[in-house]
Design a protein around this motif. Structure first.
Motif, PDB file in Angstrom:
ATOM      1  N   TYR A   1      28.140  38.047  62.183  1.00 56.53           N
ATOM      2  CA  TYR A   1      27.987  38.589  60.888  1.00 56.53           C
ATOM      3  C   TYR A   1      26.511  39.257  60.432  1.00 56.53           C
ATOM      4  O   TYR A   1      25.679  38.386  60.970  1.00 56.53           O
ATOM      5  CB  TYR A   1      28.361  37.771  59.550  1.00 56.53           C
ATOM      6  N   GLN A   2      26.357  40.323  59.944  1.00 57.40           N
ATOM      7  CA  GLN A   2      25.099  40.689  59.494  1.00 57.40           C
ATOM      8  C   GLN A   2      24.975  40.336  57.924  1.00 57.40           C
ATOM      9  O   GLN A   2      25.698  39.233  57.437  1.00 57.40           O
ATOM     10  CB  GLN A   2      24.740  41.966  59.885  1.00 57.40           C
ATOM     11  N   HIS A   3      24.221  41.026  57.196  1.00 53.01           N
ATOM     12  CA  HIS A   3      23.964  40.624  55.703  1.00 53.01           C
ATOM     13  C   HIS A   3      25.325  40.826  55.073  1.00 53.01           C
ATOM     14  O   HIS A   3      26.096  41.852  55.104  1.00 53.01           O
ATOM     15  CB  HIS A   3      23.025  41.519  55.076  1.00 53.01           C
ATOM     16  N   ARG A   4      25.715  39.839  54.041  1.00 57.86           N
ATOM     17  CA  ARG A   4      26.849  39.946  53.268  1.00 57.86           C
ATOM     18  C   ARG A   4      26.815  39.941  51.838  1.00 57.86           C
ATOM     19  O   ARG A   4      26.044  39.048  51.368  1.00 57.86           O
ATOM     20  CB  ARG A   4      27.866  38.947  53.791  1.00 57.86           C
ATOM     21  N   LEU A   5      27.225  40.647  50.968  1.00 56.43           N
ATOM     22  CA  LEU A   5      27.395  40.364  49.593  1.00 56.43           C
ATOM     23  C   LEU A   5      28.827  40.147  49.212  1.00 56.43           C
ATOM     24  O   LEU A   5      29.729  40.624  49.713  1.00 56.43           O
ATOM     25  CB  LEU A   5      27.155  41.896  48.846  1.00 56.43           C
ATOM     26  N   VAL A   6      28.784  38.930  48.496  1.00 54.84           N
ATOM     27  CA  VAL A   6      30.024  38.309  48.320  1.00 54.84           C
ATOM     28  C   VAL A   6      30.154  38.130  46.815  1.00 54.84           C
ATOM     29  O   VAL A   6      29.350  37.781  46.119  1.00 54.84           O
ATOM     30  CB  VAL A   6      29.962  36.879  48.903  1.00 54.84           C
ATOM     31  N   PHE A   7      31.667  38.482  46.629  1.00 54.47           N
ATOM     32  CA  PHE A   7      31.945  38.303  45.151  1.00 54.47           C
ATOM     33  C   PHE A   7      33.281  37.145  45.281  1.00 54.47           C
ATOM     34  O   PHE A   7      34.224  37.257  45.797  1.00 54.47           O
ATOM     35  CB  PHE A   7      32.906  39.481  44.474  1.00 54.47           C
ATOM     36  N   ASP A   8      32.811  35.939  44.518  1.00 53.05           N
ATOM     37  CA  ASP A   8      34.028  34.855  44.838  1.00 53.05           C
ATOM     38  C   ASP A   8      34.517  34.806  43.211  1.00 53.05           C
ATOM     39  O   ASP A   8      33.747  34.642  42.050  1.00 53.05           O
ATOM     40  CB  ASP A   8      33.208  33.415  45.089  1.00 53.05           C
ATOM     41  N   LEU A   9      35.834  34.831  43.179  1.00 50.07           N
ATOM     42  CA  LEU A   9      36.469  35.096  41.924  1.00 50.07           C
ATOM     43  C   LEU A   9      37.391  33.849  41.503  1.00 50.07           C
ATOM     44  O   LEU A   9      38.551  33.776  42.066  1.00 50.07           O
ATOM     45  CB  LEU A   9      37.341  36.229  41.798  1.00 50.07           C
ATOM     46  N   TYR A  10      36.907  32.777  40.986  1.00 46.96           N
ATOM     47  CA  TYR A  10      37.561  31.533  40.549  1.00 46.96           C
ATOM     48  C   TYR A  10      38.594  31.656  39.418  1.00 46.96           C
ATOM     49  O   TYR A  10      37.836  32.124  38.228  1.00 46.96           O
ATOM     50  CB  TYR A  10      36.646  30.417  40.690  1.00 46.96           C
ATOM     51  N   PRO A  11      39.581  31.251  39.095  1.00 48.50           N
ATOM     52  CA  PRO A  11      40.284  31.112  38.101  1.00 48.50           C
ATOM     53  C   PRO A  11      39.501  30.248  37.087  1.00 48.50           C
ATOM     54  O   PRO A  11      39.133  29.301  37.444  1.00 48.50           O
ATOM     55  CB  PRO A  11      41.674  30.665  38.328  1.00 48.50           C
ATOM     56  N   ALA A  12      39.666  30.812  35.950  1.00 46.54           N
ATOM     57  CA  ALA A  12      38.929  29.759  34.832  1.00 46.54           C
ATOM     58  C   ALA A  12      39.618  28.476  34.637  1.00 46.54           C
ATOM     59  O   ALA A  12      38.988  27.319  34.244  1.00 46.54           O
ATOM     60  CB  ALA A  12      38.883  30.559  33.452  1.00 46.54           C
ATOM     61  N   GLU A  13      41.053  28.386  34.857  1.00 43.76           N
ATOM     62  CA  GLU A  13      41.749  27.320  34.896  1.00 43.76           C
ATOM     63  C   GLU A  13      42.434  26.970  35.894  1.00 43.76           C
ATOM     64  O   GLU A  13      43.700  27.254  36.188  1.00 43.76           O
ATOM     65  CB  GLU A  13      42.762  27.194  33.644  1.00 43.76           C
ATOM     66  N   PRO A  14      41.655  26.375  36.900  1.00 41.72           N
ATOM     67  CA  PRO A  14      42.515  26.011  38.256  1.00 41.72           C
ATOM     68  C   PRO A  14      43.674  25.399  38.093  1.00 41.72           C
ATOM     69  O   PRO A  14      43.874  24.283  37.227  1.00 41.72           O
ATOM     70  CB  PRO A  14      41.562  25.445  39.008  1.00 41.72           C
ATOM     71  N   GLU A  15      44.659  25.118  39.007  1.00 38.82           N
ATOM     72  CA  GLU A  15      45.759  24.313  38.981  1.00 38.82           C
ATOM     73  C   GLU A  15      45.371  22.968  39.524  1.00 38.82           C
ATOM     74  O   GLU A  15      44.558  22.867  40.456  1.00 38.82           O
ATOM     75  CB  GLU A  15      46.845  24.778  39.989  1.00 38.82           C
ATOM     76  N   ASP A  16      45.791  22.073  38.699  1.00 36.91           N
ATOM     77  CA  ASP A  16      45.757  20.596  39.212  1.00 36.91           C
ATOM     78  C   ASP A  16      46.443  20.273  40.657  1.00 36.91           C
ATOM     79  O   ASP A  16      48.194  20.502  40.409  1.00 36.91           O
ATOM     80  CB  ASP A  16      46.457  19.424  38.421  1.00 36.91           C
ATOM     81  N   PRO A  17      45.892  19.987  41.678  1.00 39.98           N
ATOM     82  CA  PRO A  17      46.799  19.749  42.909  1.00 39.98           C
ATOM     83  C   PRO A  17      47.745  18.805  42.901  1.00 39.98           C
ATOM     84  O   PRO A  17      48.806  18.878  43.384  1.00 39.98           O
ATOM     85  CB  PRO A  17      45.792  19.767  43.901  1.00 39.98           C
ATOM     86  N   LEU A  18      47.530  17.683  42.481  1.00 41.31           N
ATOM     87  CA  LEU A  18      48.139  16.313  42.265  1.00 41.31           C
ATOM     88  C   LEU A  18      49.444  16.500  41.227  1.00 41.31           C
ATOM     89  O   LEU A  18      50.661  16.387  41.669  1.00 41.31           O
ATOM     90  CB  LEU A  18      47.351  15.196  41.617  1.00 41.31           C
ATOM     91  N   GLU A  19      49.108  17.434  40.308  1.00 43.07           N
ATOM     92  CA  GLU A  19      50.207  17.548  39.426  1.00 43.07           C
ATOM     93  C   GLU A  19      51.353  18.617  39.854  1.00 43.07           C
ATOM     94  O   GLU A  19      52.464  18.492  39.667  1.00 43.07           O
ATOM     95  CB  GLU A  19      49.567  18.350  37.991  1.00 43.07           C
ATOM     96  N   ALA A  20      50.556  19.397  40.818  1.00 45.05           N
ATOM     97  CA  ALA A  20      51.562  20.552  41.366  1.00 45.05           C
ATOM     98  C   ALA A  20      52.736  19.658  42.333  1.00 45.05           C
ATOM     99  O   ALA A  20      53.807  20.053  42.707  1.00 45.05           O
ATOM    100  CB  ALA A  20      50.703  21.439  42.115  1.00 45.05           C
TER     101      ALA A  20
END
Length: 479
Positions: A134-153
């Motif tokens: 890779y050369q130079h990278r501009l990254v946008f990471d879009l995380y949900p404000a309320e992530p799912e609880d993996p144990l509950e799922a």
């Protein structure tokens, strides 16, 4: 026919003036002359990533709007081009986070990119320096404000699969942690296992029980009416202790892992093997208790090493198996290997070399180191214990034996090195190198469905053998 005369030679003054003009133009070109090499979109339930790769570092200013949720990014020093327009078509309809992308020339030398979101998000915008391919990278990471609880799922999935003879209570009508909520009871049951870790720092603790409702006088019971049948047996049946195996398909997304001479990517092969092993685990019981596989990534996206460890701890996994396909500088290397963590030095120079290579995954995949969560940083610490390493060696031995029954082994023993992904202090953890993808013959095998199934079968047999000698209920349930 006479030749055309040479053009007149420019004077020294005109050369100096032209040079000054070139220097001025060159400065502007440096500021706004970046070329876009590639654009990529990586959708996932955990988060969606947008990557813009260029030959020079891009400068961006971000603006987040909450209603409706959207991220606007002004990229300075470039003009709208076909490569940036490609982003619009790269968004898939089933992307859990991104509804669409719009691009336009907002001002001279400024391109505005707007990411329309499907739900509230916590965006991160950062740049990455050149590394690997890779050369130079501009990254946008879009995380949900309320992530799912993996144990509950996982638990909710198990409750949905309970046999019809054991009617399930209405989970949707109750909130976790409220009286009579079977999902909350099972989460509490999992968290009360002796030795189970507390919720990692930076993550929400389990919900506290709600305030009991006011006491209301019950209607008088008719003299001969039979007492109500308690619902406890059905709930107990539905809330069996889950035996959870965390499967960690290596690499993913921006990090392809090793690439074979025929173009096979490690990240694709190991995800297929993980799918097959997941199906086998989900169809298996241990001592009458159901097993459930949890994947640290279930699609083609990048997961930092510390987050993989943290995910396994959040679901309170009984085992952690990281799946890879090895590569070496020479195509002659071949055979499968199994690794455990080492608190000291590596068991061999090859093990040390491999651990160093695997630990670079965060740099290649693209970790935003400026905003690592505290719980992720703590997971990266070497908190491992002697007991964890001993259990990991036991697990590795049975897995190596089963793999050796269907494939060539690179080394006849479990090796050890400082793999960052194996540092959960309370979970037996191993890293399995299924074969050398850099070997043309082994690459060809890894591509076949038959060989992938044989690998999954061998790993399943090893996991079953481990639990037969180390029953999870004996060490995890209070007397």
């Amino acid at each position: 026919m006479s030749e055309a005369p040479f053009p007149p030679q420019p004077s020294r003054r005109s050369l100096l003036q032209a040079g000054t003009l070139v220097l001025l133009l060159g400065t502007q070109q440096i500021a706004r002359g970046a070329s876009i090499l590639a654009v990529r979109v990586w959708p996932a339930q955990d988060y969606s990533r947008v990557t813009i790769e260029s030959d020079r570092q891009l400068v961006a200013k971000q603006f987040f709007v909450t209603t409706p949720p959207r991220l606007a990014v002004d990229i300075e020093g470039i003009d709208l081009n076909p490569e940036l327009r490609e982003l619009v078509a790269k968004v898939k309809a089933d992307d859990p986070n991104i509804a669409g992308i719009r691009v336009g020339q907002n001002a001279p030398n400024v391109v505005r990119l707007v990411v329309d979101l499907k739900r509230a998000a916590l965006p991160q915008v950062f740049t990455l320096p050149p590394i690997a391919a890779y050369q130079h990278r501009l990254v946008f990471d879009l995380y949900p404000a309320e992530p799912e609880d993996p144990l509950e799922a996982l638990i909710a999935e198990r409750l949905r699969e309970a046999p019809p003879s054991a009617p399930l209570p209405n989970i949707a009508a109750a909130k976790p942690g409220t009286p009579g909520d079977p999902l909350g009871e099972l989460i509490a049951q999992q968290s009360q296992r002796p030795g189970a870790p507390p919720p990692p720092v930076g993550l929400p603790a389990p919900a506290a029980p709600a305030t009991p409702p006011p006491v209301v006088a019950a209607a008088p019971t008719p003299p001969h009416a039979p007492p109500p049948t308690p619902a406890a047996p059905a709930i107990a049946k539905a809330t069996d202790r889950l035996i959870i195996v965390a499967l960690d398909p290596g690499h993913g997304g921006e990090d392809p892992g090793a690439t074979g001479p025929g173009g096979t990517r490690e990240k694709d092969i190991v995800l297929k093997v993980a799918y097959l092993l997941r199906d086998r685990i989900n169809a298996t019981t241990v001592g009458g208790n159901p097993m459930r596989a949890f994947l640290t990534r279930d699609a083609d996206y990048f997961v930092p090493l510390g987050v993989r460890v943290d995910k396994a701890r959040r679901v309170q996994a009984d085992l952690f198996v990281s799946i890879h396909a090895d590569a070496f500088t020479t195509p002659a290397a071949r055979g499968a290997s199994v690794f455990a963590l080492s608190q000291g030095g590596a068991s061999s120079s090859a093990a040390r070399w491999l651990a160093n290579k695997e630990n670079q995954s965060d740099l290649i995949g693209g970790l935003n180191v400026r905003v690592q969560d505290r719980h992720v940083q703590s997971a990266l610490l070497d908190m491992s214990t002697t007991a964890q390493i001993n259990d990991s060696l036991k697990l590795g031995s049975v897995l190596l034996g089963e793999i050796g029954s269907m494939a060539k082994l690179h080394k006849p023993r479990v090796e050890q090195a400082g793999f960052a992904v194996l540092k959960a202090p309370d979970i037996p953890s191993v890293l399995v190198e299924t074969a050398f993808i850099s070997n043309p013959e082994e690459e060809a095998k890894l591509r076949t469905a038959a060989y992938q199934q044989q690998l999954a079968d061998a790993l399943m047999r090893g996991i079953t053998r481990y639990f037969a000698k180390n029953p999870p209920l004996a060490r995890s349930r209070s007397v």
